[in-house]
Each structure stands twice: as C-alpha cells, then as structure tokens.
Scaffold this motif. Structure first.
Motif, PDB file in Angstrom:
ATOM      1  N   HIS A 188      -5.251   8.481 -27.518  1.00  0.00           N
ATOM      2  CA  HIS A 188      -6.545   8.454 -26.822  1.00  0.00           C
ATOM      3  C   HIS A 188      -6.807   9.825 -26.186  1.00  0.00           C
ATOM      4  N   GLN A 189      -8.062  10.231 -26.162  1.00  0.00           N
ATOM      5  CA  GLN A 189      -8.466  11.424 -25.424  1.00  0.00           C
ATOM      6  C   GLN A 189      -9.860  11.195 -24.847  1.00  0.00           C
ATOM      7  N   ASN A 190     -10.282  12.130 -24.000  1.00  0.00           N
ATOM      8  CA  ASN A 190     -11.584  12.010 -23.368  1.00  0.00           C
ATOM      9  C   ASN A 190     -12.642  12.788 -24.152  1.00  0.00           C
ATOM     10  N   ARG A 191     -13.769  12.133 -24.403  1.00  0.00           N
ATOM     11  CA  ARG A 191     -14.876  12.777 -25.115  1.00  0.00           C
ATOM     12  C   ARG A 191     -15.796  13.449 -24.100  1.00  0.00           C
ATOM     13  N   VAL A 192     -16.226  14.668 -24.419  1.00  0.00           N
ATOM     14  CA  VAL A 192     -17.095  15.405 -23.506  1.00  0.00           C
ATOM     15  C   VAL A 192     -18.497  15.516 -24.096  1.00  0.00           C
ATOM     16  N   ARG A 193     -19.460  15.730 -23.220  1.00  0.00           N
ATOM     17  CA  ARG A 193     -20.851  15.851 -23.636  1.00  0.00           C
ATOM     18  C   ARG A 193     -21.447  17.163 -23.129  1.00  0.00           C
ATOM     19  N   GLU A 194     -22.443  17.632 -23.825  1.00  0.00           N
ATOM     20  CA  GLU A 194     -23.121  18.873 -23.451  1.00  0.00           C
ATOM     21  C   GLU A 194     -23.566  18.809 -21.984  1.00  0.00           C
ATOM     22  N   GLY A 195     -23.308  19.899 -21.259  1.00  0.00           N
ATOM     23  CA  GLY A 195     -23.727  19.983 -19.871  1.00  0.00           C
ATOM     24  C   GLY A 195     -22.701  19.519 -18.862  1.00  0.00           C
ATOM     25  N   GLN A 196     -21.628  18.865 -19.305  1.00  0.00           N
ATOM     26  CA  GLN A 196     -20.588  18.462 -18.373  1.00  0.00           C
ATOM     27  C   GLN A 196     -19.732  19.672 -17.992  1.00  0.00           C
ATOM     28  N   PHE A 197     -19.101  19.575 -16.827  1.00  0.00           N
ATOM     29  CA  PHE A 197     -18.210  20.632 -16.358  1.00  0.00           C
ATOM     30  C   PHE A 197     -16.778  20.198 -16.618  1.00  0.00           C
ATOM     31  N   VAL A 198     -16.008  21.061 -17.287  1.00  0.00           N
ATOM     32  CA  VAL A 198     -14.623  20.751 -17.655  1.00  0.00           C
ATOM     33  C   VAL A 198     -13.719  21.835 -17.071  1.00  0.00           C
TER      34      VAL A 198
ATOM     35  N   SER B 171      -9.457  23.125 -16.472  1.00  0.00           N
ATOM     36  CA  SER B 171      -8.052  22.965 -16.826  1.00  0.00           C
ATOM     37  C   SER B 171      -7.216  22.809 -15.568  1.00  0.00           C
ATOM     38  N   LYS B 172      -6.445  21.712 -15.466  1.00  0.00           N
ATOM     39  CA  LYS B 172      -5.567  21.530 -14.309  1.00  0.00           C
ATOM     40  C   LYS B 172      -4.528  22.648 -14.222  1.00  0.00           C
ATOM     41  N   ILE B 173      -4.049  23.075 -15.389  1.00  0.00           N
ATOM     42  CA  ILE B 173      -2.953  24.044 -15.428  1.00  0.00           C
ATOM     43  C   ILE B 173      -3.435  25.452 -15.094  1.00  0.00           C
ATOM     44  N   ASP B 174      -4.570  25.839 -15.642  1.00  0.00           N
ATOM     45  CA  ASP B 174      -5.028  27.226 -15.497  1.00  0.00           C
ATOM     46  C   ASP B 174      -6.312  27.365 -14.701  1.00  0.00           C
ATOM     47  N   ALA B 175      -6.650  26.361 -13.899  1.00  0.00           N
ATOM     48  CA  ALA B 175      -7.857  26.478 -13.064  1.00  0.00           C
ATOM     49  C   ALA B 175      -7.759  27.693 -12.154  1.00  0.00           C
ATOM     50  N   ARG B 176      -6.570  27.974 -11.645  1.00  0.00           N
ATOM     51  CA  ARG B 176      -6.391  29.110 -10.735  1.00  0.00           C
ATOM     52  C   ARG B 176      -6.579  30.437 -11.445  1.00  0.00           C
ATOM     53  N   HIS B 177      -6.611  30.402 -12.791  1.00  0.00           N
ATOM     54  CA  HIS B 177      -6.864  31.602 -13.589  1.00  0.00           C
ATOM     55  C   HIS B 177      -8.271  31.585 -14.193  1.00  0.00           C
ATOM     56  N   GLY B 178      -9.115  30.711 -13.677  1.00  0.00           N
ATOM     57  CA  GLY B 178     -10.507  30.708 -14.128  1.00  0.00           C
ATOM     58  C   GLY B 178     -10.763  29.976 -15.425  1.00  0.00           C
ATOM     59  N   ALA B 179      -9.929  28.996 -15.763  1.00  0.00           N
ATOM     60  CA  ALA B 179     -10.081  28.255 -17.022  1.00  0.00           C
ATOM     61  C   ALA B 179     -10.948  27.021 -16.805  1.00  0.00           C
ATOM     62  N   PHE B 180     -12.257  27.193 -16.976  1.00  0.00           N
ATOM     63  CA  PHE B 180     -13.200  26.088 -16.811  1.00  0.00           C
ATOM     64  C   PHE B 180     -14.549  26.515 -17.363  1.00  0.00           C
ATOM     65  N   GLY B 181     -15.482  25.582 -17.401  1.00  0.00           N
ATOM     66  CA  GLY B 181     -16.822  25.929 -17.861  1.00  0.00           C
ATOM     67  C   GLY B 181     -17.651  24.702 -18.168  1.00  0.00           C
ATOM     68  N   VAL B 182     -18.907  24.956 -18.511  1.00  0.00           N
ATOM     69  CA  VAL B 182     -19.854  23.911 -18.878  1.00  0.00           C
ATOM     70  C   VAL B 182     -19.830  23.731 -20.388  1.00  0.00           C
ATOM     71  N   VAL B 183     -19.844  22.488 -20.839  1.00  0.00           N
ATOM     72  CA  VAL B 183     -19.769  22.185 -22.272  1.00  0.00           C
ATOM     73  C   VAL B 183     -21.040  22.670 -22.972  1.00  0.00           C
ATOM     74  N   PRO B 184     -20.917  23.566 -23.959  1.00  0.00           N
ATOM     75  CA  PRO B 184     -22.094  24.016 -24.709  1.00  0.00           C
ATOM     76  C   PRO B 184     -22.498  22.985 -25.759  1.00  0.00           C
ATOM     77  N   SER B 185     -23.658  23.172 -26.351  1.00  0.00           N
ATOM     78  CA  SER B 185     -24.176  22.187 -27.304  1.00  0.00           C
ATOM     79  C   SER B 185     -23.277  22.015 -28.513  1.00  0.00           C
ATOM     80  N   ASP B 186     -22.633  23.099 -28.967  1.00  0.00           N
ATOM     81  CA  ASP B 186     -21.803  23.000 -30.175  1.00  0.00           C
ATOM     82  C   ASP B 186     -20.497  22.254 -29.933  1.00  0.00           C
TER      83      ASP B 186
END
Length: 391
Positions: free
Chosen positions: A54-64, A66-81
């Motif tokens: 099982h995994q989590n499905r993401v949708r355009e516009g959601q904010f995702v 990374s628990k591991i690398d959040a402190r290194h700036g690993a995140f962003g908004v889901v693009p349309s593609d």
C-alpha cells in the motif's frame, strides 16, 4: 511589510489516500529535491516492483514533505504531471486550505531559507535518524497575508521568474556561442596537434600540514564551473599530511571528478589558497600554451570530452584522472601569438554574457522572496519556531 503569522496547521491539513498497489499496474513515484527545489518524478514502476503493498496517492496542489530530509528542504507542491502518483509513509501529504491560502503562495513560501529553518526546528533524532515531527511541523508559524495580497505576491514572483528565466536563457545562449567560438578558433588558426605533455608540466607546491594553522581551501565545480572558495581546514579536520598551494596561472585538475570537467586555471583571486592532494596542479609551458587562453579552452565541453577516455578505475568512486593520463592527451593548439590575439576576443564575448546575466542573478529571487514575505515576518516565524522547539 510584516504580515501576521499563523500556525501551519491552519493552512495545511493532513491528507491520506491510501491505495492497494496492483502488481501489473504502473505507478509514478515522487521524489523531493533538496533546498526547496520542489517535487519531481522519481520513476515509473509496476506495483510488483514497489516494496510495499500500500502507498499514499497524491493529487495536484497538495503539499508533500520528506520526513527524512525536510531539514534539507525536501518538500514541495504536487505539479500536474504527478497527479495520481504514489508516495511512502515517509512523505506526509497535506491539503492546502483554500479559505486561508493559495496553493501557489504556499509553494513560494516553501522556497524560502527561513521555511527550511522551520523544518529543521521541527525535526529531531540522533545522527542518521533525524525525522520531521508532524505535530511540531504544523505548530510552526508562517506569515499569512489576506488572499488578495497573496495573489499580488504570487503574480509578482511569477513575473519575476519569467524575466529571470529569459535572462538566464540569454546568458546560456551566449555561453554556448562562446564555447563554439573557442572550439572553432582553436581548430582553425594555424592549429597543430600538441600532446599536453609538451604544453603542461606537473607543478605542485606541497605544504606540510601544521597542527596550529588553518588552511583556506578551494574546490572545483564540474563541467567547467571553475574554482570556488571553501572553508578553512586544520590538521584535526583531515587525514592528509599535506596540501597543494595554488598559484595564479596553474591548471588545476580534480583527479576524482576531472572526467566530468572539474578542471580550471587558477586566477589571482585563488592564488595562495590550498587544495587536497587529489587536486593536481600544472604549469603552462609559455612557448606552447598561454594560461589565459587555456582558461577558456579548458571550460568547453569539447575539452571535457577529451578527459573522460583518459580516466581509469572501477566504479565512479575509484575513477581517477592521473597526471600521466592527462599529459598523454593530444589536442590541436594554435601558436601562442594567435592565442594572445584570441583571448581579448573571448574576453569581450564573456563580458557580454556577464552583463546579460548579472553576477548576482542567482541571488535575485531569494532576495525578492525575503522582500515579498517581509524580512520581519520571516524572522518572527523563525523566532516562534525556536520557541516551540524549546518548550
């Protein structure tokens, strides 16, 4: 202007769309670039190739994030593609609350240095096990102007991005034209094949490392990016017994990354600084090769292509471009008198590229982000974040 701040929990709401992975179905996987560079496609694989049922499905516009690398700036908004792609539980997913914030506003906020600082404050754990604490993350504060002001900020930053991209495209085109001019000139004006052993001599100023001295270091960027300053190193920071001290006009080669263009001619601004023994230094034979000319030629993809076949080793971590391999390379070179005539021409084209790009172009957008969200708001958010972490 300083905007009021609100907890991230008022803007982002946790979202879970957990799906069962089907063995024969293809799924896009998401990865997060570091330092606020956003989300991108990691790859596309079948459910059978994913080590989870099982995994989590993401949708355009959601904010995702990374628990591991959040402190290194690993995140962003889901693009349309990446709409419909999947992520593991190590990537919490959030819906942006439309009555509080625009998705694009959240995307821009997340590109700031102070937002990365918030994520550092919201992460804890021992070395190699540092993780983002979701509750602590949602308790951090960000500046939040009214929606109308958010639209104005987003429009301004979007317009600035378009303008910056145009300037960068112009600079890239001039750089490519300069490289083409260098290569064509190098092969045209009375050029003769020369082995680099006749043009370069190994020339190293080895300095034994003393325990009570700090040695300012240089590094070399790949693909002709040139030298750059690094921090100082003491005897306690290294296992090397000596460093190579650089001199103006020396040709500097990274044995480890030389095959991908990590080579450069040392300018006056780096003379007297130090490099590890993995950086080999050479002196140009003045009757065959001028340092100023070689500074341009050694930055071209054409020259880098000559280095790759001369590298030996097993695996990327063992490959080395050793002096004897470099000196065995043969390249065409015009006489030094012609080299002296060509350098001013190259200088003029390079100056045009610098004017079109501006030396501080890369700092323009970060500065605009600080101005758009208010330096005071950023500092206030950082302060509140620190208070939350200490409580």
């Amino acid at each position: 202007m300083t905007w009021p701040t609100v907890a991230l929990g008022e803007v982002l709401r946790p979202s879970t769309d957990r799906i069962t992975l089907l063995p024969d179905t293809s799924y896009k996987q998401v990865t997060a670039k570091l330092w606020g560079k956003g989300l991108t496609l990691r790859g596309e694989v079948t459910g059978a190739e994913i080590a989870a049922s099982h995994q989590n499905r993401v949708r355009e516009g959601q904010f995702v994030i990374s628990k591991i690398d959040a402190r290194h700036g690993a995140f962003g908004v889901v693009p349309s593609d990446l709409d419909g792609a999947v992520v593991s539980n190590d990537f919490p997913v959030f819906d942006v609350q439309p009555d509080r914030a625009l998705t694009e506003y959240v995307a821009w906020v997340s590109r700031t240095d102070w937002f990365i600082a918030l994520c550092k404050q919201a992460s804890e754990g021992s070395t190699n096990r540092v993780r983002l604490k979701e509750a602590r993350f949602l308790a951090q504060f960000i500046p939040l102007p009214p929606l109308s002001e958010q639209r104005r900020i987003v429009a301004r930053l979007n317009a600035a991005t378009v303008a910056i991209e145009r300037v960068q495209a112009a600079r890239t085109e001039i750089d490519e034209n300069l490289a083409a001019l260098i290569i064509r000139s190098n092969e045209t004006y009375q050029a003769q094949p020369i082995q680099l052993a006749d043009a370069l001599d190994l020339d190293e100023d080895r300095i034994a490392i003393a325990s009570d001295i700090t040695y300012p270091q240089v590094g070399i960027r790949g693909f002709g990016g040139g030298l750059f300053r690094k921090g100082g190193v003491t005897a306690a920071d290294t296992t090397y017994r000596h460093f190579n001290r650089l001199a103006a006009g020396q040709f500097v080669v990274s044995q480890v990354k030389g095959w991908e263009g990590a080579v450069a001619v040392c300018g006056d601004e780096f003379a007297g600084l130090f490099a590890s023994p993995e950086y080999r230094t050479f002196r140009c034979n003045p009757t065959v090769l001028r340092p100023a000319y070689f500074a341009y030629l050694s930055r071209t993809p054409w020259f880098h292509a000559k280095l790759a076949p001369a590298t030996r080793g097993q695996g990327a971590r063992r490959e080395r471009l050793r002096p004897e391999m470099l000196l065995a390379i043969s390249i065409p070179l015009p006489p030094v008198e012609v080299q002296d005539l060509l350098v001013p021409l190259f200088d003029r084209v390079a100056a045009a590229a610098a004017c079109s790009g501006a030396a501080d172009l890369d700092q323009l957008l970060p500065a605009m982000l600080d101005e758009a969200f208010g330096t005071g708001a950023g500092k206030q958010a950082k302060g509140e974040c620190r208070g939350e972490a200490e409580s």
